[in-house]
Motif scaffolding. Structure first.
Motif, PDB file in Angstrom:
ATOM      1  N   ALA A 113       0.832  -1.210   0.000  1.00 22.93           N
ATOM      2  CA  ALA A 113       0.000   0.000   0.000  1.00 22.93           C
ATOM      3  C   ALA A 113       0.861   1.253   0.000  1.00 22.93           C
ATOM      4  O   ALA A 113       0.567   2.226  -0.710  1.00 22.93           O
ATOM      5  CB  ALA A 113      -0.926  -0.009   1.223  1.00 22.93           C
ATOM      6  N   ARG A 114       1.942   1.240   0.785  1.00 27.82           N
ATOM      7  CA  ARG A 114       2.841   2.401   0.824  1.00 27.82           C
ATOM      8  C   ARG A 114       3.519   2.590  -0.533  1.00 27.82           C
ATOM      9  O   ARG A 114       3.705   3.722  -0.990  1.00 27.82           O
ATOM     10  CB  ARG A 114       3.899   2.212   1.904  1.00 27.82           C
ATOM     11  CG  ARG A 114       3.365   2.045   3.320  1.00 27.82           C
ATOM     12  CD  ARG A 114       2.764   3.335   3.869  1.00 27.82           C
ATOM     13  NE  ARG A 114       2.317   3.148   5.233  1.00 27.82           N
ATOM     14  CZ  ARG A 114       3.065   3.392   6.310  1.00 27.82           C
ATOM     15  NH1 ARG A 114       4.307   3.810   6.171  1.00 27.82           N
ATOM     16  NH2 ARG A 114       2.579   3.195   7.519  1.00 27.82           N
ATOM     17  N   ILE A 115       3.922   1.496  -1.157  1.00 27.36           N
ATOM     18  CA  ILE A 115       4.557   1.582  -2.473  1.00 27.36           C
ATOM     19  C   ILE A 115       3.589   2.179  -3.491  1.00 27.36           C
ATOM     20  O   ILE A 115       3.943   3.092  -4.253  1.00 27.36           O
ATOM     21  CB  ILE A 115       5.033   0.182  -2.925  1.00 27.36           C
ATOM     22  CG1 ILE A 115       6.254  -0.247  -2.099  1.00 27.36           C
ATOM     23  CG2 ILE A 115       5.365   0.177  -4.418  1.00 27.36           C
ATOM     24  CD1 ILE A 115       6.678  -1.674  -2.326  1.00 27.36           C
ATOM     25  N   ARG A 116       2.365   1.662  -3.514  1.00 27.50           N
ATOM     26  CA  ARG A 116       1.374   2.188  -4.462  1.00 27.50           C
ATOM     27  C   ARG A 116       1.118   3.666  -4.229  1.00 27.50           C
ATOM     28  O   ARG A 116       1.020   4.456  -5.185  1.00 27.50           O
ATOM     29  CB  ARG A 116       0.061   1.403  -4.347  1.00 27.50           C
ATOM     30  CG  ARG A 116       0.131  -0.023  -4.878  1.00 27.50           C
ATOM     31  CD  ARG A 116      -1.258  -0.623  -5.015  1.00 27.50           C
ATOM     32  NE  ARG A 116      -1.946  -0.715  -3.736  1.00 27.50           N
ATOM     33  CZ  ARG A 116      -1.904  -1.779  -2.935  1.00 27.50           C
ATOM     34  NH1 ARG A 116      -1.184  -2.838  -3.277  1.00 27.50           N
ATOM     35  NH2 ARG A 116      -2.583  -1.797  -1.803  1.00 27.50           N
ATOM     36  N   VAL A 122       3.944  10.342  -7.228  1.00 26.35           N
ATOM     37  CA  VAL A 122       4.965  10.727  -8.197  1.00 26.35           C
ATOM     38  C   VAL A 122       4.357  10.831  -9.587  1.00 26.35           C
ATOM     39  O   VAL A 122       4.626  11.761 -10.337  1.00 26.35           O
ATOM     40  CB  VAL A 122       6.128   9.712  -8.204  1.00 26.35           C
ATOM     41  CG1 VAL A 122       7.069   9.994  -9.366  1.00 26.35           C
ATOM     42  CG2 VAL A 122       6.883   9.778  -6.896  1.00 26.35           C
ATOM     43  N   GLY A 123       3.493   9.865  -9.937  1.00 28.49           N
ATOM     44  CA  GLY A 123       2.839   9.889 -11.240  1.00 28.49           C
ATOM     45  C   GLY A 123       1.939  11.098 -11.412  1.00 28.49           C
ATOM     46  O   GLY A 123       1.910  11.724 -12.475  1.00 28.49           O
ATOM     47  N   TRP A 185       1.116  11.796   2.485  1.00 26.76           N
ATOM     48  CA  TRP A 185       1.633  10.429   2.617  1.00 26.76           C
ATOM     49  C   TRP A 185       0.603   9.347   2.278  1.00 26.76           C
ATOM     50  O   TRP A 185       0.956   8.200   2.104  1.00 26.76           O
ATOM     51  CB  TRP A 185       2.163  10.190   4.032  1.00 26.76           C
ATOM     52  CG  TRP A 185       3.481  10.846   4.265  1.00 26.76           C
ATOM     53  CD1 TRP A 185       4.722  10.340   3.985  1.00 26.76           C
ATOM     54  CD2 TRP A 185       3.705  12.143   4.826  1.00 26.76           C
ATOM     55  NE1 TRP A 185       5.693  11.242   4.330  1.00 26.76           N
ATOM     56  CE2 TRP A 185       5.100  12.361   4.856  1.00 26.76           C
ATOM     57  CE3 TRP A 185       2.858  13.143   5.310  1.00 26.76           C
ATOM     58  CZ2 TRP A 185       5.667  13.533   5.342  1.00 26.76           C
ATOM     59  CZ3 TRP A 185       3.410  14.314   5.783  1.00 26.76           C
ATOM     60  CH2 TRP A 185       4.808  14.503   5.804  1.00 26.76           C
ATOM     61  N   GLY A 186      -0.658   9.707   2.230  1.00 26.51           N
ATOM     62  CA  GLY A 186      -1.688   8.723   1.919  1.00 26.51           C
ATOM     63  C   GLY A 186      -2.430   8.253   3.150  1.00 26.51           C
ATOM     64  O   GLY A 186      -1.990   8.436   4.293  1.00 26.51           O
ATOM     65  N   GLY A 187      -3.576   7.629   2.915  1.00 20.91           N
ATOM     66  CA  GLY A 187      -4.460   7.226   4.005  1.00 20.91           C
ATOM     67  C   GLY A 187      -3.859   6.233   4.963  1.00 20.91           C
ATOM     68  O   GLY A 187      -4.286   6.134   6.117  1.00 20.91           O
TER      69      GLY A 187
END
Length: 232
Positions: A113-116, A122-123, A185-187
């Motif tokens: 999940a962190r990688i995604r 970045v994308g 950083w994301g959820g």
């Protein structure tokens, strides 16, 4: 067929590199591994991965030194792996330019999940072209990732930049810890307040003209407020 994202795994524990190679490959990533920091640095510069996952404690060059070396030449996302009880080293890694960390022993699903999340951000930055932000004492160019404060250029790490851009797009508003963590950083990171402590302190050290914060103000127990013209 879309080009596969490249992930470099740097860890001296062969079991971890073997598991991550198998897991990440099964998810469609192109994977290379390195058994020490020095080999990881060489692979990072020669292979040009889209993301790096690195341990902290390694021979020849540790993860903190690897982060610093990579940051001198690249803005590639870096996720560090850290054993429990090494909070100081994790903070040092973030200071050295790491974007994220996962604690050992870790859940493979959490790491995925962190990688995604890091690859998505970045994308999104790469694909979107944004007009420069000019507010108060700040000039921010999202395309070139250049920041000027009162006419002086300031050099920020990728996550420092992302944090500043998000705050600059919401000026003079109290942004909660949760909102900032989710946006930058994301959820999966909304319960990691140490991220904010590190990066807010780093931002303040680089953009504040004095020891007393003028631009990035703390709202105790709630969050932070960005005032581009400075507090009176």
């Amino acid at each position: 067929m879309a080009e596969r994202s490249r992930i470099l795994v740097v860890d001296d524990e062969t079991q971890i590199t073997r598991v991550l190679r198998t897991t990440l490959s099964s998810q469609g990533y192109e994977v290379r591994t390195a058994a020490d920091g020095e080999s990881g640095m060489n692979a990072a510069f020669d292979w040009l991965p889209d993301l790096i996952v690195t341990d902290l404690s390694m021979p020849k060059m540790n993860g903190i030194e690897l982060c610093r070396a990579v940051r001198e030449r690249s803005q590639v996302p870096i996720i560090v792996l850290s054993v429990r009880g090494e909070e100081k080293m994790k903070i040092e890694a973030l200071d050295a330019g790491a974007d994220d960390y996962v604690t050992k022993p870790f859940s493979v699903n959490e790491l995925l999940a962190r990688i995604r999340a890091n690859l998505r951000r970045v994308g999104a930055i790469t694909e979107s072209s944004s007009e420069p932000l000019e507010a108060g004492d700040f000039y921010i160019n999202p395309d070139t990732r250049m920041v000027r404060v009162r006419g002086k250029e300031v050099h920020l790490t990728p996550k420092e930049f992302d944090l500043l851009v998000y705050m600059a797009r919401h000026p003079n508003k109290v942004l909660t810890h949760r909102a900032l963590l989710n946006a930058v950083w994301g959820g999966e990171s909304v319960h990691q307040p140490e991220y904010l402590r590190v990066f807010i302190n780093q931002l303040r050290n680089k953009v504040e003209p004095e020891d007393e914060p003028r631009y990035i103000l703390t709202d105790p127990w709630v969050g932070y407020r960005f005032q581009p013209t400075g507090a009176e």
